[in-house]
Scaffold this motif. Structure first.
Motif, PDB file in Angstrom:
ATOM      1  N   ARG A  83       0.844  -1.203   0.000  1.00 45.97           N
ATOM      2  CA  ARG A  83       0.000   0.000   0.000  1.00 45.97           C
ATOM      3  C   ARG A  83       0.877   1.249   0.000  1.00 45.97           C
ATOM      4  N   PHE A 117       3.718   0.877  -3.433  1.00 47.18           N
ATOM      5  CA  PHE A 117       3.110   1.036  -4.751  1.00 47.18           C
ATOM      6  C   PHE A 117       2.403   2.378  -4.903  1.00 47.18           C
ATOM      7  N   SER A 118       1.895   2.930  -3.785  1.00 47.88           N
ATOM      8  CA  SER A 118       1.337   4.278  -3.850  1.00 47.88           C
ATOM      9  C   SER A 118       2.440   5.286  -4.140  1.00 47.88           C
ATOM     10  N   TYR A 144      -0.412   1.879  -7.660  1.00 50.59           N
ATOM     11  CA  TYR A 144      -1.400   1.163  -6.853  1.00 50.59           C
ATOM     12  C   TYR A 144      -2.760   1.179  -7.531  1.00 50.59           C
ATOM     13  N   GLU A 162      -3.204  -3.784  -6.756  1.00 57.15           N
ATOM     14  CA  GLU A 162      -3.934  -3.765  -5.492  1.00 57.15           C
ATOM     15  C   GLU A 162      -4.337  -5.176  -5.074  1.00 57.15           C
ATOM     16  N   VAL A 170      -1.473  -6.911  -3.472  1.00 53.89           N
ATOM     17  CA  VAL A 170      -1.313  -6.459  -2.088  1.00 53.89           C
ATOM     18  C   VAL A 170      -2.312  -7.170  -1.183  1.00 53.89           C
TER      19      VAL A 170
END
Length: 283
Positions: A112, A115-116, A121, A126, A129
């Motif tokens: 989270r 990747f953000s 993300y 997602e 994750v």
């Protein structure tokens, strides 16, 4: 890095750098439970590395059990590197298992946050994750390990060391990087294709001993990742930025900092040996 700071400030450190869970049992038991949990979450192990034994053989006793489960690339990994090749610094994902006796820590990176930060993300990323979190959740209550330090946005630090090699073929650059890594005393796994990116995973036992005795949760980035991708007539080649690990709890002020500085020097020399020039996205 400014993006990372903004994410951390907005979320008040609600996101973490790594996810860990404590699991009771003998090492082989915990490994079997971890592999079963990953499979139940839709993730497959590609290989399990006995890093603990490897380090002890080179540096002597005093290093705990340490296993690395390297996962097979799936849709989330491919989508992440296709959007931003720097995502290859932790892909394909690694789940680490470390401890002694009958108590072990199992963990991986917090996608989270990472990747953000990299702007990838969403979608299959997602879902990757979610699967990693679900797998750890099957083993017990998951704890989020937050960064101990806020990165300095004025430092210009990026998650990856990046170079652009003009008029080159990715196969040739990969071979050159692997040759240089071997010459510098690093052990190599067979490289892995993750979508358009070739990921190279080397390890140096002395570095692993210092880093993981200081902060075992750093195992989400092990083995170290180099990567290469064809970019038109040129090749983008890079590696994880070792100094990124200094924001983890317990690292600053420890012997790991000098080790990370040495790692960066060696890794930079290897990337420079490709004939590439330093590159920043957007150039």
């Amino acid at each position: 890095m400014k993006r990372l700071v903004a994410v951390l400030m907005v979320l008040g450190l609600a996101l973490a750098q790594s996810l860990v869970v404590e699991v009771q049992g003998a090492l082989e038991e915990v490994e079997a439970k971890t592999l079963k949990a990953l499979e139940a979450a839709g993730l497959q192990a590609d290989r399990v590395l006995n890093l603990g034994e490897q380090v002890r053989q080179v540096t002597g006793p005093g290093f705990p059990d340490y296993r690395l489960v390297v996962l097979k690339p799936e849709a989330g990994s491919v989508e992440a590197v296709s959007k931003n090749p720097m995502a290859a610094i932790v892909l394909p994902p690694t789940v680490f298992i470390t401890g002694e006796g009958k108590r072990y820590t199992v963990g991986t990176f917090d996608g989270r946050l990472l990747f953000s930060m990299l702007g990838v993300y969403g979608g299959e990323v997602e879902r990757l994750v979610w699967r990693l979190e679900a797998a750890l959740g099957r083993l017990g209550p998951v704890k989020r390990v937050a960064p101990a330090l806020m990165p300095d946005p004025s430092s210009g630090l990026m998650p990856a060391l990046l170079y652009r090699v003009p008029s080159a073929k990715v196969e040739d650059v990969v071979l050159l990087v692997e040759t240089e890594l071997t010459s510098n005393g690093l052990n190599l796994l067979p490289n892995v294709k993750v979508g358009p990116v070739t990921v190279i995973m080397p390890c140096k036992s002395e570095w692993a001993r210092i880093m993981f005795l200081t902060q075992p949760a750093g195992g989400f980035a092990a083995p170290c990742r180099f990567f290469a991708m064809q970019m038109g007539q040129d090749v983008l080649v890079g590696a994880i930025e070792p100094m990124l690990m200094t924001i983890m709890p317990g690292v600053m002020g420890s012997p790991a900092v000098a080790m990370l500085q040495e790692a960066k020097r060696v890794m930079t020399e290897i990337l420079e040996a490709t004939g590439g020039k330093p590159y920043r996205p957007g150039q």
